[in-house]
Design a protein around this motif. Structure first.
Motif, short mmCIF file in Angstrom:
data_model
loop_
_atom_site.label_atom_id
_atom_site.label_comp_id
_atom_site.label_asym_id
_atom_site.label_seq_id
_atom_site.Cartn_x
_atom_site.Cartn_y
_atom_site.Cartn_z
N ASN A 1 0.83 -1.21 0.00
CA ASN A 1 0.00 0.00 0.00
C ASN A 1 0.86 1.26 0.00
N ALA A 2 1.94 1.24 0.80
CA ALA A 2 2.82 2.40 0.85
C ALA A 2 3.52 2.60 -0.50
N TYR A 3 3.91 1.51 -1.14
CA TYR A 3 4.57 1.63 -2.44
C TYR A 3 3.60 2.19 -3.49
N TYR A 4 2.38 1.66 -3.51
CA TYR A 4 1.41 2.14 -4.49
C TYR A 4 0.98 3.57 -4.18
N ASP A 5 1.07 3.97 -2.92
CA ASP A 5 0.78 5.36 -2.60
C ASP A 5 1.84 6.28 -3.21
N VAL A 6 3.10 5.82 -3.18
CA VAL A 6 4.16 6.59 -3.85
C VAL A 6 3.88 6.69 -5.34
N VAL A 7 3.44 5.56 -5.93
CA VAL A 7 3.09 5.58 -7.36
C VAL A 7 1.94 6.55 -7.61
N ALA B 1 -13.90 -9.73 4.80
CA ALA B 1 -13.80 -10.15 3.41
C ALA B 1 -14.98 -9.64 2.60
N ALA B 2 -16.18 -9.70 3.18
CA ALA B 2 -17.37 -9.20 2.47
C ALA B 2 -17.25 -7.71 2.21
N GLN B 3 -16.78 -6.96 3.20
CA GLN B 3 -16.61 -5.52 3.02
C GLN B 3 -15.54 -5.22 1.96
N ALA B 4 -14.42 -5.92 2.03
CA ALA B 4 -13.35 -5.69 1.07
C ALA B 4 -13.78 -6.06 -0.34
N PHE B 5 -14.57 -7.14 -0.47
CA PHE B 5 -15.00 -7.55 -1.82
C PHE B 5 -16.02 -6.57 -2.37
N ALA B 6 -16.91 -6.06 -1.51
CA ALA B 6 -17.87 -5.05 -1.97
C ALA B 6 -17.14 -3.80 -2.43
N GLN B 7 -16.14 -3.38 -1.67
CA GLN B 7 -15.35 -2.22 -2.08
C GLN B 7 -14.58 -2.53 -3.37
N TYR B 8 -14.08 -3.74 -3.46
CA TYR B 8 -13.33 -4.14 -4.66
C TYR B 8 -14.21 -4.06 -5.91
N GLN B 9 -15.43 -4.59 -5.84
CA GLN B 9 -16.34 -4.53 -7.00
C GLN B 9 -16.73 -3.09 -7.33
N ASN B 10 -17.00 -2.31 -6.29
CA ASN B 10 -17.37 -0.92 -6.52
C ASN B 10 -16.23 -0.14 -7.16
N LYS C 1 -6.73 -1.24 -5.72
CA LYS C 1 -5.59 -2.08 -5.39
C LYS C 1 -5.55 -2.39 -3.90
N GLN C 2 -5.91 -1.42 -3.07
CA GLN C 2 -5.98 -1.67 -1.63
C GLN C 2 -6.98 -2.78 -1.31
N ALA C 3 -8.15 -2.73 -1.93
CA ALA C 3 -9.16 -3.77 -1.71
C ALA C 3 -8.64 -5.12 -2.19
N GLU C 4 -7.96 -5.14 -3.32
CA GLU C 4 -7.40 -6.40 -3.82
C GLU C 4 -6.37 -6.96 -2.85
N LEU C 5 -5.47 -6.10 -2.36
CA LEU C 5 -4.46 -6.55 -1.40
C LEU C 5 -5.09 -7.06 -0.11
N ALA C 6 -6.15 -6.40 0.35
CA ALA C 6 -6.83 -6.85 1.56
C ALA C 6 -7.43 -8.23 1.35
#
Length: 472
Positions: A162-168, A383-392, A450-455
């Protein structure tokens, strides 16, 4: 008429000159923003550095080493205990001995020495199978620490990613603002050209410069955010905060994650869930250890000892024909040899403490089961919250990817129309701000996806494997 023709010719010449000016301004703006000699850093290298130097991981690994060292049969009480002792003492005594009415016998400065040596062994043969339960418990504790270390590694890898992708992300925003500055500079040049030929007022140039300076201010603020993001990543990598680098990877979001497979992986591979399961086993072993105290304990004992005492001033009393005489001599005593046997300990009554401890152990065992169920529920919810965020975020990502293309086309058309004098500066500025906002939204949505995917990968216990095999 001739004056108007002259102005139109000059204006046309400036329009032809604009691409050359644009290239010049692009080079001038690009130079200050380029970080000199900043080495590239890939995500794979960042994770490798984090696994080697991150303090949370290193501390967890030391705890795991301690747990591994504790798994021995001696620590479980299955091996005999051997003790040995050796004692040597020297005495300097004043002795006075008197028998009846006879004169006392006095020895001044009497010397003696003693040597005592002992070696013994105690071996517990039976203790209600407590030693075997204790060994299994130590192994379970080692497994629990292994799962905890793995969880720490995966959570740290997620933080590093997450920190690396934040730099990106922050770097991408700088590029977006640099593009805005290029457009702003073109606007200034075109407006100045219009002022020079008398087809525009000077206030338009001043307005263009004000907008340009506003974009430069945003760029300076964004550079601060990029520096902060780099410092945060360096901290996670366990290296100096001022270490400079440039991200070599971009944010690529995996769009094919399946919720059902993720839930299956959570049940089978999530380290926090596995640690909770081992916790139930440890609580069960604790209860059985307390119950083992109800059984008798049989110990085998063996000992070999030596005891030697030398007294150089021993008083010897002799009686001859009613005559008592005393003399001083040397007396030596030696006792040595083996002894062996066994000890049976039988618990009879200790104030019902064993029953109390066993009842508490049953409660702790029930608590560990509740903790397991709670952990399972929390992971499923997360997981349900992360997947909902991921789809959104995937839907928003697709929308913003289409939108940024439209925004760039809109700016290109607006800039061309402004060159031809068919568009007002206000409309051009609005198009420019729309592009900046669209680029910012795209970077933010891509980062959040990407954060949701990593989670999700961390919850499913596959993040470390995925990160280890990821190519730059």
């Amino acid at each position: 008429m001739a004056l108007f023709t002259l102005r139109l010719s000059i204006f046309s010449f400036l329009l032809l000159l604009t691409p050359f000016v644009q290239a010049q301004q692009q080079n001038q703006l690009a130079k200050p923003q380029t970080v000199a000699d900043a080495p590239p850093l890939t995500l794979q290298d960042a994770i490798r550095l984090g696994l080697e130097h991150n303090y949370s991981i290193r501390l967890s690994q030391t705890d795991q080493e301690i747990a591994r060292n504790n798994v021995t049969r001696g620590n479980a009480g299955q091996l005999p205990i051997v003790d040995a002792s050796f004692t040597r003492t020297y005495n300097l005594n004043y002795s006075r001995q008197q028998t009846g009415d006879n004169a006392p016998s006095v020895v001044r400065g009497g010397r003696s020495n003693a040597l005592v040596g002992n070696a013994g062994v105690t071996w517990t043969i039976f203790d209600g199978f407590g030693m075997f339960i204790a060994y299994d418990r130590l192994r379970a504790l080692e497994q629990s620490q292994q799962h905890l270390t793995r969880a720490t590694v995966e959570e740290t890898v997620e933080d590093i990613s997450n920190a690396y992708y934040d730099v990106v992300r922050q770097s991408g925003k700088i590029k977006s603002l640099e593009e805005a500055l290029l457009i702003g500079q073109q606007r200034i040049d075109l407006t100045q050209a219009q002022v020079d030929v008398g087809v525009s007022a000077k206030v338009e140039v001043l307005t263009a410069r004000v907008d340009f300076n506003a974009d430069r201010s945003l760029l300076i603020q964004q550079q601060e955010l990029l520096t902060t993001a780099k410092i945060n990543l360096n901290n996670l990598l366990g290296r100096t905060a001022t270490t400079d680098f440039s991200p070599a990877d971009s944010i690529v979001v995996e769009r094919t994650l399946n919720q059902e497979s993720i839930l299956q992986d959570i049940a089978a591979r999530n380290p926090r869930l596995q640690q909770a399961r081992v916790g139930v086993q440890v609580a069960n072993y604790d209860r059985r250890l307390i119950r083992a105290n109800r059984f008798p304990q049989l110990d085998l004992n063996g000992n070999y000892g030596i005891n030697r005492n030398i007294n150089n001033n021993a008083i010897v009393i002799t009686r001859t024909n009613n005559t008592i005489t005393t003399s001083v001599t040397t007396n030596t005593n030696r006792i040595y040899g083996p002894n062996y046997g066994f000890t049976i300990g039988l618990p009879v009554f200790n104030g019902f403490n064993n029953r109390r401890l066993e009842q508490n152990a049953r409660v702790v065992e029930a608590q560990s089961q509740l903790l397991l169920e709670q952990t399972n529920l929390n992971l499923s919810t997360e997981a349900a919250q992360a997947f909902a965020q991921y789809q959104n975020r995937l839907q928003l990502l697709q929308l913003e990817e289409d939108n940024i293309t439209l925004a760039r086309q809109n700016v290109a058309i607006a800039l061309e129309r402004y060159r031809l004098g068919l568009l007002t500066p206000l409309v051009l500025r609005e198009a420019q701000l729309s592009q900046i906002a669209a680029a910012t939204r795209l970077l933010d949505i891509r980062f959040q996806a990407k954060q949701a995917e990593l989670a999700l990968r961390r919850l499913s216990g596959t993040l470390v494997q995925e990160s280890a095999t990821q190519q730059p």
